[in-house]
Write a protein that holds these residues in place. Structure first.
Motif, mmCIF file in Angstrom:
data_model
loop_
_atom_site.group_PDB
_atom_site.id
_atom_site.type_symbol
_atom_site.label_atom_id
_atom_site.label_comp_id
_atom_site.label_asym_id
_atom_site.label_seq_id
_atom_site.Cartn_x
_atom_site.Cartn_y
_atom_site.Cartn_z
ATOM 1 N N LYS A 37 0.804 -1.230 0.000
ATOM 2 C CA LYS A 37 0.000 0.000 0.000
ATOM 3 C C LYS A 37 0.834 1.276 0.000
ATOM 4 O O LYS A 37 1.950 1.304 0.505
ATOM 5 N N CYS A 40 2.479 7.189 2.553
ATOM 6 C CA CYS A 40 3.147 8.478 2.735
ATOM 7 C C CYS A 40 4.150 8.788 1.637
ATOM 8 O O CYS A 40 4.407 9.947 1.352
ATOM 9 N N GLY A 41 4.770 7.761 1.062
ATOM 10 C CA GLY A 41 5.741 7.987 -0.003
ATOM 11 C C GLY A 41 7.086 8.488 0.488
ATOM 12 O O GLY A 41 7.935 8.875 -0.317
ATOM 13 N N CYS A 45 5.532 5.630 7.208
ATOM 14 C CA CYS A 45 4.331 4.965 7.725
ATOM 15 C C CYS A 45 4.366 3.444 7.649
ATOM 16 O O CYS A 45 3.619 2.781 8.350
ATOM 17 N N ALA A 47 3.275 1.406 5.362
ATOM 18 C CA ALA A 47 2.204 0.723 4.622
ATOM 19 C C ALA A 47 2.749 -0.045 3.418
ATOM 20 O O ALA A 47 2.140 -1.015 2.968
#
Ligand code: FES
Ligand code: FES
Lengths: 151, 768
Positions: A37, A40-41, A45, A47
């Motif tokens: 997922k 934040c890039g 985070c 994900a």
């Protein structure tokens, strides 16, 4: 653009993308593997966590040009039938709320248990604090990791 | 066997006419029009993935009532009307249907329904309302379908329906004849749907009140596509927007020559969210009216091209919106000033103290003679509380899929209120409602943010221009700097004590940018003879929206800390003090419009006292804070145990008590309360969105601090008041009192009172 051959979840996959493309977007956009997922890039985070040669790695800041011969595992490759002990423990504790962070949490947890099969609470906090859960499922994640560690 | 449409549904939810659905067959055709959908399956169950996937092929469904379909081999499909954002409605709502249908939970598969207000009711996720609003309609549907199956068996066997019983999906007659539901489903589907059905008494529940695993848990842990971000069709393009960098700025001009030359880019253009004169519905929040769209083949290419746009921005000045909301149609002036947090605090301080303020506040409630009570008081306690804007920061950033064609449109993605966006989409796209299909994906969090679907409108606008299916994606930065925040609030509380330390007067004056938080008719209104509540608002161009327990999430923090200080001044135990006030409100209430039920409030406090061992010698050394609050329609309280760890306050364990009526899925309900506690600790300690000259000063998780694993409590014990009250909602009520309990525990731990959120960036004031 450049051609790359990637070892992902035991298969070899070819893609033709810009060398700066993060693995996160290679997986999601080019290989139709959306289990990893975007949150934040910027590696804040968790994900997007994958395993690179078995180590938990944030795929949003990992350009494809840096992969070389390394082997990638994604949440889809941990096991497709939830037979991995961490996935099982997640189901046993019914961890998920919205579920969006959980693929990344599971990947971080699986990497932790591989290098440290009997983690203390502090070990878990250290390994997992890069993974945000906005829904606040942290307690269940910790319980699930302890359950998985017993298996 | 045919898919018989028996949607003369049983006791349709409010707003539903029970007519045959306009759109029940639209889904497949619209998908075909939008390209083949890849790998996105709407089914879920607790069963093995292959079995569930195989069910996708089954076209053997008999529809018994609006939400129920059964195959000949006994698979029961239950459609979930409300969007899922982590509150677990994909499990709890089907449990309610299955309970009355009397089927075997193992044979249940669930599916998110498409959007169809006529057939399925409101379909709104928010206000802690899903279980509450569907408690009767879904159980009615289950009971009606069960009745139809009995009737089908009675006709088949030539016996009286009254002689047939059901259990776990099997029909039995006193003669010994039995049949599984699947055998009778086709016949049952041809029968009329009974109007009056008898529902089970709570004592007979066998599915409801028994914990069931999340029906989508399996898909979550194996990384199946579930979320709007994962939605994908053949030929779909990726779109992003560039919005102005500050509230109060607008687009002046831009040069996209370089951006358009970047690889994979299809187009770069500016577009308007609403045409001039567009009448916005209440939830059509407008932050920026004109934005730049960047559309291309893949996310990374679009991200890189966006950096090459050379845009000029200028002051927007005061602007006007035409809003047709709950308060009727009105023109709203949005001020153009570029806001800075320190200035916002100064503006709010001008209002904060009603007695010295030159600015007027609106009187919201007055009981007795508060002026005289304060004049005659032997002691007055006055405290002011502040809280900043908060960004929702759903883990999944905003996104939406849209495929707008000349005569129809498909939009799909994470949205809490599809019914609210539909009328606006019909206007924006100039298409009738029955030509717009809305699909609801699982949401990676909502917390109120996704009740405002402007990102779906943006996606529709962009698809319309591109004449192609597109998925709009926000980056975290786009998401955090777009507004629609929890408002900024302040409130001053005053208590008047007489010479014997009795509470003789209570005054609250509160306001915010741009919304007044005060709930005038909530506790302690009703418990104090002389009471005054006032509110004020400062308009702003910073857009706001509902945030988990709107207004309550601030009021509980302020009021529950204040009551703690008043109890201290009166020399009373904080729980005993609240119980005394509630006893007064129960036996001899002041005023008429008290929102809360004092009995249920008392029940929660007593359960909390018992379960936390409050006042017990073994807990004497603990640094504990308590708070309890009523909001929406439920009651919740927490005792927070805090310690100092590495020089920082840390919440080590929490005891929670909740009265939300019947608890449908207890383990999942505990999960939600635990999540609310963690969320409350995180927001009160760290949450803040500040501004400088209109620019948000936080834009990603490196500068917007979120609570993390190591900061979460080790233990959160959740207890529910056991009663047979129809469910009153759980998503929000446990959240607000966390703030107050944390503030009160901070006082016990540090010896200082904390008045300003986020607590961890405050220099705490010793009390004045
Ligand atoms: S998306 Fe990679 S760490 Fe957040
Ligand atoms: S379960 Fe929602 S963000 Fe973790």
């Amino acid at each position: 653009m450049a051609k790359y051959s990637l070892k992902i979840n035991g298969k070899t996959q070819q893609v033709d993308v810009d060398p700066s493309t993060p693995i996160l977007w290679v997986l999601r956009d080019h290989l139709n593997m959306p289990g990893t997922k975007f949150g934040c890039g910027m590696a804040q985070c968790g994900a997007c966590t994958i395993h690179l040669d078995g180590n938990a790695t944030r795929s949003c800041v990992l350009p494809i040009s840096a992969i070389g011969k390394s082997v990638i595992t994604t949440i889809e490759g941990l096991s497709a039938d939830a037979s991995h002990p961490v996935q099982k423990a997640w189901l046993e504790h019914d961890v998920a709320q919205c579920g969006y962070c959980q693929g990344g949490q599971i990947m971080s947890a699986a990497a932790l248990l591989k290098s440290n099969p009997k983690p203390t609470d502090e070990d878990i906090d250290n390994a997992m604090s890069g993974n945000i859960c906005r829904c606040g499922t942290y307690l269940r994640i910790k319980e699930a990791i302890k359950t998985a560690a017993k298996k | 066997m045919k898919n018989i449409n028996n949607s003369e549904a049983v006791a349709p939810p409010s707003g539903a006419g029970g007519a045959v659905s306009r759109r029940s067959f639209l889904r497949s055709s619209a998908i075909a029009g939008g390209g083949l959908m890849l790998s996105f399956s709407w089914f879920s169950s607790a069963q093995a993935a292959e079995k569930v996937e195989a069910l996708n092929l089954a076209d053997q469904w008999s529809e018994l009532a609006a939400y129920i379909k059964i195959t000949p081999d006994n698979v029961v499909k239950i459609l979930v009307p409300n969007p899922e954002f982590g509150q677990n409605v994909m499990t709890s709502l089907p449990m309610m249907v299955a309970e009355e249908l009397d089927c075997d939970w193992k044979n249940v598969v669930v599916e998110m329904s498409t959007h169809d207000n006529v057939k399925y009711g409101m379909q709104f996720t928010g206000g802690s309302n899903s279980v509450r609003m569907y408690w009767k309609p879904l159980r009615n549907a289950g009971a009606a379908a069960r009745q139809m199956l009995i009737e089908a068996a009675a006709q088949t066997w030539g016996v009286s329906a009254t002689e047939i019983t059901t259990k776990a999906g099997v029909l039995s007659h006193s003669s010994g004849k039995t049949a599984k539901y699947g055998e009778m489903a086709a016949k049952a589907a041809t029968l009329p749907v009974p109007k009056d059905v008898k529902l089970k008494a709570p004592k007979d529940f066998s599915i409801v009140r028994n914990s069931k695993k999340n029906t989508e848990g399996l898909k979550v842990v194996i990384g199946k596509p579930l979320f709007g971000m994962d939605y994908r069709v053949d030929g779909m393009l990726i779109a992003m927007i560039q919005h102005p960098p500050a509230f109060g700025l607008k687009l002046k001009s831009f040069d996209a020559t370089a951006a358009k030359k970047m690889p994979g880019i299809k187009d770069v253009f500016s577009f308007k969210l609403y045409e001039d004169g567009f009448e916005q519905a209440g939830f059509d929040t407008r932050t920026f009216n004109e934005m730049i769209a960047i559309v291309g083949n893949s996310t990374w290419e679009v991200m890189n091209a966006r950096k090459k746009i050379n845009a000029q921005w200028e002051a927007a000045g005061d602007t006007k919106d035409l809003v047709n909301g709950r308060a009727g149609k009105k023109e709203v002036t949005v001020p153009g000033r570029l806001e800075t947090t320190s200035k916002q605090l100064e503006m709010m301080a001008e209002f904060a103290n009603g007695r010295q303020s030159t600015k007027p506040a609106q009187q919201l409630r007055k009981d007795g003679d508060p002026e005289t009570a304060f004049k005659n008081a032997a002691q007055i306690i006055e405290r002011t509380y502040n809280a900043p804007f908060l960004a929702h920061n759903t883990m999944e950033p905003m996104n939406f899929f849209a495929h707008v064609e000349a005569d129809k449109a498909l939009v799909a993605g994470p949205v809490q209120a599809p019914g609210w966006m539909e009328p606006s989409l019909t206007k924006l796209l100039n298409l009738p409602a029955d030509k717009i299909e809305i699909q609801m994906t699982r949401m990676g969090g909502g917390f109120g943010r996704r009740a405002y679907a402007q990102y779906a409108y943006e996606a529709a606008r962009i698809s319309q221009k591109m004449k192609a299916p597109i998925k709009l994606i926000y980056t975290r930065e786009d998401d955090m700097t777009y507004g629609i925040y929890r408002p900024m609030y302040t409130a001053t509380y005053r208590a008047a004590l007489d010479a014997n330390k009795n509470l003789i007067g209570f005054h609250v004056i509160g306001g915010g940018i741009p919304e007044n938080p005060v709930h005038a008719n909530r506790f302690p209104a009703g418990a104090v003879d002389n009471y005054l509540a006032e509110g004020w608002e400062i308009p702003s161009n910073i857009t706001i929206g509902a945030f988990r327990a709107p207004r309550s999430n601030f009021n509980a923090a302020a009021e529950q800390s204040f009551l703690d200080e008043v109890a201290e001044a009166m020399g009373k135990d904080p729980i005993a003090f609240r119980l005394d006030l509630l006893k007064r409100a129960k036996e001899n209430p002041v005023g008429k419009n008290n929102d809360y039920d004092a009995n249920r409030y008392i029940g929660v406090l007593e359960l909390l006292k018992e379960k936390s061992g409050w006042g017990k010698p073994e807990n004497a050394g603990k640094k504990r804070g308590v708070a309890a609050y009523f909001c929406h329609a439920s009651y919740a309280g927490h005792v927070v145990d805090m310690v100092m760890r590495d020089g920082q306050p840390y919440v080590e364990s929490v005891t929670s008590a909740v009265d939300c009526g019947v608890v449908v899925n207890p383990d999942a309900a505990r999960n939600m309360v635990q999540g609310a506690v963690v969320d409350g600790i995180g927001q009160s300690f760290y949450g803040a969105l500040t501004h400088k000259d209109g620019v948000p000063e936080q834009n990603n998780f490196h500068n917007y601090r979120m609570i993390r694993h190591n900061e979460a409590p080790k233990k959160i014990d959740v207890h529910f008041v056991e009663n047979d009250i129809d469910p009153t909602g759980l998503g929000e009520p446990p959240f607000p009192p966390v703030f107050g309990a944390v503030a009160n525990a901070l006082f016990k731990t540090t010896g200082k009172r904390y008045y300003n959120q986020p607590f961890m960036s405050e220099q705490p004031n010793a009390k004045s």
